[in-house]
Design a protein around this motif. Structure first.
Motif, PDB file in Angstrom:
ATOM      1  N   GLU A 152       0.808  -1.218   0.000  1.00 14.64           N
ATOM      2  CA  GLU A 152       0.000   0.000   0.000  1.00 14.64           C
ATOM      3  C   GLU A 152       0.840   1.266   0.000  1.00 14.64           C
ATOM      4  O   GLU A 152       0.335   2.335  -0.357  1.00 14.64           O
ATOM      5  CB  GLU A 152      -0.947   0.014   1.213  1.00 14.64           C
ATOM      6  N   SER A 153       2.122   1.168   0.386  1.00 15.71           N
ATOM      7  CA  SER A 153       2.953   2.374   0.515  1.00 15.71           C
ATOM      8  C   SER A 153       4.270   2.209  -0.240  1.00 15.71           C
ATOM      9  O   SER A 153       4.931   1.170  -0.130  1.00 15.71           O
ATOM     10  CB  SER A 153       3.248   2.675   1.988  1.00 15.71           C
ATOM     11  N   VAL A 154       4.627   3.250  -0.982  1.00 17.44           N
ATOM     12  CA  VAL A 154       5.864   3.246  -1.777  1.00 17.44           C
ATOM     13  C   VAL A 154       6.612   4.543  -1.512  1.00 17.44           C
ATOM     14  O   VAL A 154       6.003   5.616  -1.451  1.00 17.44           O
ATOM     15  CB  VAL A 154       5.561   3.125  -3.289  1.00 17.44           C
ATOM     16  N   ALA A 155       7.929   4.442  -1.371  1.00 21.59           N
ATOM     17  CA  ALA A 155       8.770   5.632  -1.230  1.00 21.59           C
ATOM     18  C   ALA A 155       9.520   5.873  -2.531  1.00 21.59           C
ATOM     19  O   ALA A 155      10.059   4.934  -3.125  1.00 21.59           O
ATOM     20  CB  ALA A 155       9.754   5.464  -0.086  1.00 21.59           C
ATOM     21  N   PRO A 280      17.415   8.856   3.389  1.00 18.91           N
ATOM     22  CA  PRO A 280      17.339   7.449   3.795  1.00 18.91           C
ATOM     23  C   PRO A 280      18.734   6.977   4.213  1.00 18.91           C
ATOM     24  O   PRO A 280      19.717   7.225   3.507  1.00 18.91           O
ATOM     25  CB  PRO A 280      16.845   6.738   2.534  1.00 18.91           C
ATOM     26  N   VAL A 281      18.797   6.332   5.349  1.00 22.47           N
ATOM     27  CA  VAL A 281      20.083   5.815   5.830  1.00 22.47           C
ATOM     28  C   VAL A 281      20.101   4.299   5.879  1.00 22.47           C
ATOM     29  O   VAL A 281      21.175   3.687   5.968  1.00 22.47           O
ATOM     30  CB  VAL A 281      20.413   6.395   7.224  1.00 22.47           C
ATOM     31  N   GLU A 282      18.925   3.684   5.832  1.00 21.20           N
ATOM     32  CA  GLU A 282      18.863   2.224   5.829  1.00 21.20           C
ATOM     33  C   GLU A 282      17.487   1.776   5.339  1.00 21.20           C
ATOM     34  O   GLU A 282      16.461   2.385   5.684  1.00 21.20           O
ATOM     35  CB  GLU A 282      19.103   1.660   7.239  1.00 21.20           C
ATOM     36  N   ILE A 283      17.483   0.724   4.517  1.00 19.51           N
ATOM     37  CA  ILE A 283      16.237   0.113   4.082  1.00 19.51           C
ATOM     38  C   ILE A 283      16.061  -1.158   4.886  1.00 19.51           C
ATOM     39  O   ILE A 283      16.969  -2.018   4.930  1.00 19.51           O
ATOM     40  CB  ILE A 283      16.249  -0.184   2.571  1.00 19.51           C
ATOM     41  N   LEU A 284      14.932  -1.269   5.535  1.00 20.81           N
ATOM     42  CA  LEU A 284      14.684  -2.400   6.428  1.00 20.81           C
ATOM     43  C   LEU A 284      13.863  -3.468   5.718  1.00 20.81           C
ATOM     44  O   LEU A 284      13.027  -3.166   4.857  1.00 20.81           O
ATOM     45  CB  LEU A 284      13.958  -1.928   7.676  1.00 20.81           C
ATOM     46  N   GLY A 285      14.084  -4.720   6.098  1.00 22.81           N
ATOM     47  CA  GLY A 285      13.358  -5.819   5.473  1.00 22.81           C
ATOM     48  C   GLY A 285      12.954  -6.877   6.463  1.00 22.81           C
ATOM     49  O   GLY A 285      13.347  -6.855   7.639  1.00 22.81           O
ATOM     50  N   ASP A 286      12.150  -7.830   5.965  1.00 22.55           N
ATOM     51  CA  ASP A 286      11.696  -8.919   6.818  1.00 22.55           C
ATOM     52  C   ASP A 286      12.575 -10.141   6.618  1.00 22.55           C
ATOM     53  O   ASP A 286      13.606 -10.097   5.931  1.00 22.55           O
ATOM     54  CB  ASP A 286      10.226  -9.240   6.536  1.00 22.55           C
ATOM     55  N   ALA A 287      12.139 -11.254   7.213  1.00 17.59           N
ATOM     56  CA  ALA A 287      12.938 -12.477   7.173  1.00 17.59           C
ATOM     57  C   ALA A 287      13.079 -13.017   5.755  1.00 17.59           C
ATOM     58  O   ALA A 287      14.026 -13.760   5.446  1.00 17.59           O
ATOM     59  CB  ALA A 287      12.297 -13.533   8.081  1.00 17.59           C
ATOM     60  N   GLU A 288      12.142 -12.668   4.884  1.00 22.70           N
ATOM     61  CA  GLU A 288      12.188 -13.139   3.498  1.00 22.70           C
ATOM     62  C   GLU A 288      12.988 -12.204   2.596  1.00 22.70           C
ATOM     63  O   GLU A 288      13.068 -12.416   1.386  1.00 22.70           O
ATOM     64  CB  GLU A 288      10.769 -13.287   2.950  1.00 22.70           C
ATOM     65  N   GLY A 289      13.583 -11.170   3.171  1.00 24.67           N
ATOM     66  CA  GLY A 289      14.393 -10.246   2.393  1.00 24.67           C
ATOM     67  C   GLY A 289      13.600  -9.228   1.625  1.00 24.67           C
ATOM     68  O   GLY A 289      14.098  -8.638   0.658  1.00 24.67           O
ATOM     69  N   LYS A 290      12.354  -8.958   2.053  1.00 30.70           N
ATOM     70  CA  LYS A 290      11.504  -7.976   1.377  1.00 30.70           C
ATOM     71  C   LYS A 290      11.490  -6.667   2.142  1.00 30.70           C
ATOM     72  O   LYS A 290      11.519  -6.652   3.371  1.00 30.70           O
ATOM     73  CB  LYS A 290      10.079  -8.521   1.247  1.00 30.70           C
ATOM     74  N   ALA A 293      10.367  -1.148   5.428  1.00 29.84           N
ATOM     75  CA  ALA A 293      10.410   0.234   5.904  1.00 29.84           C
ATOM     76  C   ALA A 293      11.711   0.884   5.464  1.00 29.84           C
ATOM     77  O   ALA A 293      12.644   0.203   5.006  1.00 29.84           O
ATOM     78  CB  ALA A 293      10.291   0.286   7.426  1.00 29.84           C
ATOM     79  N   VAL A 294      11.756   2.198   5.600  1.00 27.79           N
ATOM     80  CA  VAL A 294      12.978   2.923   5.348  1.00 27.79           C
ATOM     81  C   VAL A 294      13.256   3.803   6.564  1.00 27.79           C
ATOM     82  O   VAL A 294      12.349   4.462   7.090  1.00 27.79           O
ATOM     83  CB  VAL A 294      12.890   3.779   4.058  1.00 27.79           C
ATOM     84  N   ARG A 295      14.478   3.760   7.021  1.00 30.61           N
ATOM     85  CA  ARG A 295      14.905   4.580   8.149  1.00 30.61           C
ATOM     86  C   ARG A 295      15.552   5.843   7.586  1.00 30.61           C
ATOM     87  O   ARG A 295      16.446   5.765   6.731  1.00 30.61           O
ATOM     88  CB  ARG A 295      15.891   3.815   9.023  1.00 30.61           C
ATOM     89  N   MET A 296      15.074   6.993   8.052  1.00 30.26           N
ATOM     90  CA  MET A 296      15.535   8.264   7.504  1.00 30.26           C
ATOM     91  C   MET A 296      16.090   9.157   8.605  1.00 30.26           C
ATOM     92  O   MET A 296      15.600   9.127   9.735  1.00 30.26           O
ATOM     93  CB  MET A 296      14.384   8.980   6.798  1.00 30.26           C
ATOM     94  N   GLU A 297      17.084   9.952   8.233  1.00 28.80           N
ATOM     95  CA  GLU A 297      17.624  10.959   9.130  1.00 28.80           C
ATOM     96  C   GLU A 297      17.154  12.325   8.663  1.00 28.80           C
ATOM     97  O   GLU A 297      17.205  12.645   7.479  1.00 28.80           O
ATOM     98  CB  GLU A 297      19.150  10.927   9.142  1.00 28.80           C
ATOM     99  N   LYS A 298      16.683  13.119   9.612  1.00 27.88           N
ATOM    100  CA  LYS A 298      16.276  14.479   9.272  1.00 27.88           C
ATOM    101  C   LYS A 298      17.524  15.339   9.054  1.00 27.88           C
ATOM    102  O   LYS A 298      18.551  15.151   9.717  1.00 27.88           O
ATOM    103  CB  LYS A 298      15.409  15.066  10.375  1.00 27.88           C
ATOM    104  N   GLU A 318      13.705   8.781  11.863  1.00 27.20           N
ATOM    105  CA  GLU A 318      12.324   8.304  11.853  1.00 27.20           C
ATOM    106  C   GLU A 318      12.234   7.117  10.899  1.00 27.20           C
ATOM    107  O   GLU A 318      13.064   6.958   9.982  1.00 27.20           O
ATOM    108  CB  GLU A 318      11.355   9.411  11.435  1.00 27.20           C
ATOM    109  N   ILE A 319      11.213   6.312  11.097  1.00 27.97           N
ATOM    110  CA  ILE A 319      11.002   5.132  10.251  1.00 27.97           C
ATOM    111  C   ILE A 319       9.667   5.277   9.542  1.00 27.97           C
ATOM    112  O   ILE A 319       8.644   5.576  10.162  1.00 27.97           O
ATOM    113  CB  ILE A 319      11.041   3.832  11.087  1.00 27.97           C
ATOM    114  N   LEU A 320       9.704   5.062   8.226  1.00 26.82           N
ATOM    115  CA  LEU A 320       8.496   5.106   7.403  1.00 26.82           C
ATOM    116  C   LEU A 320       8.223   3.699   6.889  1.00 26.82           C
ATOM    117  O   LEU A 320       9.073   3.105   6.205  1.00 26.82           O
ATOM    118  CB  LEU A 320       8.695   6.081   6.229  1.00 26.82           C
ATOM    119  N   GLU A 321       7.065   3.160   7.227  1.00 24.20           N
ATOM    120  CA  GLU A 321       6.714   1.812   6.778  1.00 24.20           C
ATOM    121  C   GLU A 321       6.269   1.848   5.311  1.00 24.20           C
ATOM    122  O   GLU A 321       5.355   2.579   4.944  1.00 24.20           O
ATOM    123  CB  GLU A 321       5.611   1.231   7.659  1.00 24.20           C
ATOM    124  N   ILE A 322       6.938   1.048   4.500  1.00 17.80           N
ATOM    125  CA  ILE A 322       6.651   0.979   3.063  1.00 17.80           C
ATOM    126  C   ILE A 322       6.825  -0.468   2.602  1.00 17.80           C
ATOM    127  O   ILE A 322       7.393  -1.301   3.316  1.00 17.80           O
ATOM    128  CB  ILE A 322       7.604   1.884   2.246  1.00 17.80           C
TER     129      ILE A 322
END
Length: 798
Positions: A152-155, A280-290, A293-298, A318-322
């Motif tokens: 539902e969400s895309v960055a 963006p400083v890091e892209i977060l994923g789940d156990a399946e490698g998908k 979320a994206v972790r961002m620095e202001k 901050e973290i934005l779920e995508i």
């Protein structure tokens, strides 16, 4: 004898590698050079030209895509040849190009993206925007990709026009997408998209965005999408406010964004959110490698020593779920085999467009670059024009010191011969137009601009299908009595036939030289006027239209073979494909000898005539006939009771016309003035006066006339015959009893032919018999199930 490069005898050979905007603008600038004869090959790795316009411009931006109309006009110039489906470095090496061209300009663009270089960038669901753009635009190298749109969400990281395109495509409704030329596979995927929120993320503030006012403003037109901006995000720091004080475009962007901020949510199902001063400083994923979320620095903005406002992390995260992230932070070019490259900048190593050795800066002779591969990804499509113009001017400046010895074979055919020998299926401009026509026709059926082919095999198949549809059973070159009767008989036998005639009208010598003469040896007629016979033959063929076509003003220039099909190229640059060919050119294409005087040429068709096919146009007119051959004398005689007044002038005392015709002329009452020449023609829009001069005394006289008929003789052109391996007897083509030449599938009839060991009687009657023999044999040769001996026409119930 040395030949000057850039002369008519030895045109400058230029290769343009890449058929995108920069390439076309470079070609256009070359074509503007009146002092250099140039022959240009536009070489493209895909069968389709237009580069970024076709595969980069968003599908809902049809107005921008209309620039291809200009490119098409450029490509139609006879000095330009398109070679599509040719890969530089694979099908043609760097060495090949330098061996066949005097100068080379690389206009390949910047095909790859710049990376974020942060953890998680390679997770499933993290993509370069370049891939997504090429995918939805149907680029053959990207059409196989899949994008999971179930989230539902895309960055979207970046605030240039490409980032805006990506966000907008994700936010368009299926109904909006269906009005575009988006690739079918992308349309189907987006129909089922679950994306509701698109976040456009910028590392700097709203004053530093790179997208243009139109890109931002058109978001208001989206059917199902709101634009969401927190008003607080638009508060400018003092440095930013000062930076855009004199930048009207940046100020307008702020105004538009404040308007969106004021509107807020209106309840639409989709939203585009703008987030500024975040990296963006890091892209977060789940156990399946998908991606999850994206972790961002202001960020905060600080001025560098040069005054540039750069972003610096403020230590707040901050973290934005995508479910998906697209990076659009710039493009970079890729190295070309054998061409120096600046790895850090992602461009060809160059100095203002001249290719240079990266390590030393030394200029590489004869090699140049333009566009994004020269300067990096900046500007819009139009920005490439001045860039290409500047590079071409460097190429021109280097011509005096150009080393011609480096090019071993400058003939255009040498390149295509080489490609053919290597089994490369190159695509010509005419073949691209077949692809284009098939795409637009498919789009029209669906109410869309076009339906793109997204694989190279599909494009090549479209060409094959178009060629098959366009290939005639029979092509007849020459529209005299023999050719016309052959066309009629071909229609009688059910053959799809085209007749091409170099003259403005069919009829051959009868129409060109003797239109008002009577003929006495046509079977069934005690006497028939030449034009009446031509008219009757033409009507006889028209009953089989559209299967039988007559095409005047179409002079055959070259003949070749492609995949078992005979290809005739005409003077208009068109190609005619046929399974069998009949040569019925008589003495050749009859072309009038003209007076090379622009002051006379401007009246052609407005009182000055080289071909006066229809004397009714001259009824009641005062006519001056110029010439001393049979054509001039016969025209004067035919007009004497038709025109108000007829005067004939001839530069000599004696006439070339037959004695009988001359005697009739002298007794006719036509005013005849020998030893006179035409000096000038006067008038406003139509001829009003002619100035003639006595060649003995030099005395000039002004005649009030309404028309000048110039009968200065004719020359013939049948040079295309040289492309065929034909046996000749004098100027006639040798044929067997079935009118076959020794070239497979090629026949010759009428004055153009002679049966080996026989004699050509040069009669209309025998030419028509030869036409029937040739057509019936060709029919049986193409369709063995059809008998060579035709049925009686009376049994056909036409």
């Amino acid at each position: 004898m040395s030949v000057t490069i850039g002369s008519a005898e030895r045109p400058l050979r230029v290769a343009v590698i890449g058929a995108g905007p920069s390439g076309f603008y470079a070609v256009q600038e070359w074509l503007r050079q009146n002092n250099v004869h140039v022959s240009i090959d536009l070489i493209e790795q895909l069968p389709a030209p237009h580069g970024l316009v076709r595969y980069g411009v968003a599908p809902d931006h049809q107005k921008i895509k209309s620039v291809t109309k200009l490119y098409d006009r450029i490509a139609a110039d006879p000095r330009v040849r398109f070679l599509g489906n040719v890969r530089f470095g694979v099908d043609l090496s760097h060495e090949d190009v330098l061996q066949h061209y005097d100068q080379v300009i690389y206009t390949v663009g910047a095909q790859t993206d710049r990376r974020l270089d942060i953890p998680g960038e390679d997770l499933i669901g993290s993509y370069p925007a370049t891939d997504f753009v090429a995918w939805y635009n149907g680029h053959p190298d990207y059409a196989h990709l899949t994008f999971d749109l179930s989230c539902e969400s895309v960055a979207v990281i970046g605030v240039g026009n490409v980032a805006m395109d990506v966000a907008r495509i994700l936010a368009l409704s299926p109904h909006e997408l269906e009005q575009t030329d988006i690739a079918d596979h992308a349309l189907e995927a987006l129909r089922h998209s679950k994306v509701k929120d698109v976040y456009v993320i910028a590392r700097r503030g709203p004053a530093q965005v790179k997208f243009t006012n139109p890109e931002l403003r058109e978001l208001a037109e989206l059917e199902v999408t709101d634009v969401i901006i927190d008003p607080a995000e638009l508060e400018l720091d003092p440095l930013s406010a000062a930076a855009i004080a004199d930048n009207r475009e940046a100020q307008t962007n702020i105004e538009i964004m404040r308007h969106y901020a004021d509107l807020g949510e209106t309840g639409r199902e989709k939203k585009i959110h703008f987030l500024f001063l975040r990296s963006p400083v890091e892209i977060l994923g789940d156990a399946e490698g998908k991606v999850t979320a994206v972790r961002m620095e202001k960020n905060e903005l600080r001025a560098t020593s040069s005054g540039y406002l750069n972003s610096y992390g403020a230590g707040e995260f901050e973290i934005l779920e995508i479910g998906m992230i697209m990076r659009s932070i710039g493009y970079r070019g890729e190295p070309l085999p054998g061409v120096p490259f600046h790895q850090r900048w992602g461009v060809i190593s160059n100095q203002d467009g001249r290719v240079t050795v990266y390590e030393t800066g030394e200029v590489v002779p004869r090699e140049y670059c333009s566009g994004w591969i020269k300067r990096g990804p900046s500007g819009i499509i139009g920005t490439n024009k001045p860039d290409s113009v500047a590079t071409v001017r460097l190429m021109l400046a280097d011509l005096p010191t150009l080393d011609p010895a480096a090019v071993t074979d400058p003939r255009p055919e040498a390149v295509t011969d080489l490609l053919a020998a290597r089994g490369v299926r190159y695509v010509t401009w005419g073949e691209w137009l077949m692809i284009d026509a098939a795409e637009t026709a498919a789009g029209e059926r669906l109410g869309r601009p076009r339906l793109k082919f997204v694989t190279v095999p599909a494009m090549l198949q479209a060409i094959s299908d178009a060629i098959a549809a366009q290939t005639k059973d029979l092509l007849i070159i020459g529209g005299g009595p023999a050719g016309l009767y052959a066309a009629f008989y071909a229609g009688l036998r059910g053959l799809k036939t085209r007749l091409v005639e170099a003259m403005p009208t069919v009829g051959g010598q009868l129409a060109a030289l003797y239109p008002e003469m009577d003929i006495y040896d046509v079977p069934g007629f005690t006497r028939i006027n030449a034009l009446e016979l031509v008219d009757a033959l033409e009507k006889q063929t028209q009953r089989f239209a559209p299967d039988v076509e007559l095409v005047p003003n179409c002079r055959a220039e070259r003949i070749s073979r492609e995949n078992g099909v005979i290809v005739v190229q005409d003077c208009n640059g068109e190609q005619h494909r046929t399974r069998r060919l009949i040569i019925a050119v008589g003495i050749g294409a009859v072309l009038p000898n003209k007076i090379e005087d622009p002051a006379i040429a401007k009246f052609e068709g407005n009182g000055v005539y080289y071909f006066a096919h229809d004397r009714s146009n001259l009824r009641g007119k005062r006519v001056l006939v110029v010439g001393g051959g049979d054509t001039a004398v016969l025209w004067a005689l035919n007009l004497k009771d038709w025109a108000a007044q007829v005067t004939l002038i001839h530069r000599r005392d004696s006439f070339r016309a037959g004695e009988g015709h001359v005697a009739e002329l002298m007794a006719s009452g036509v005013q005849v003035r020998t030893r006179h020449e035409l000096k000038a023609v006067r008038g406003k829009r139509q001829v009003e006066q002619a100035v003639i001069v006595d060649t003995r005394s030099g005395e000039e006289q002004v005649l009030d006339v309404d028309a000048v008929v110039l009968c200065l003789g004719f020359h013939t052109d049948r040079s295309f015959v040289n492309d065929l391996d034909l046996a000749l007897s004098g100027t006639a083509v040798q044929v067997d009893a079935l009118m076959r030449t020794r070239a497979p599938g090629v026949y010759a009839i009428g004055d153009a032919s002679v049966v080996a060991g026989g004699e050509n009687l040069r009669l209309i009657a025998t030419a028509m018999a030869e036409a029937a023999i040739a057509v019936n044999h060709a029919c049986h040769d193409i369709y063995p199930e059809k008998r060579m001996i035709p049925p009686h026409s009376s049994a056909l119930r036409l």
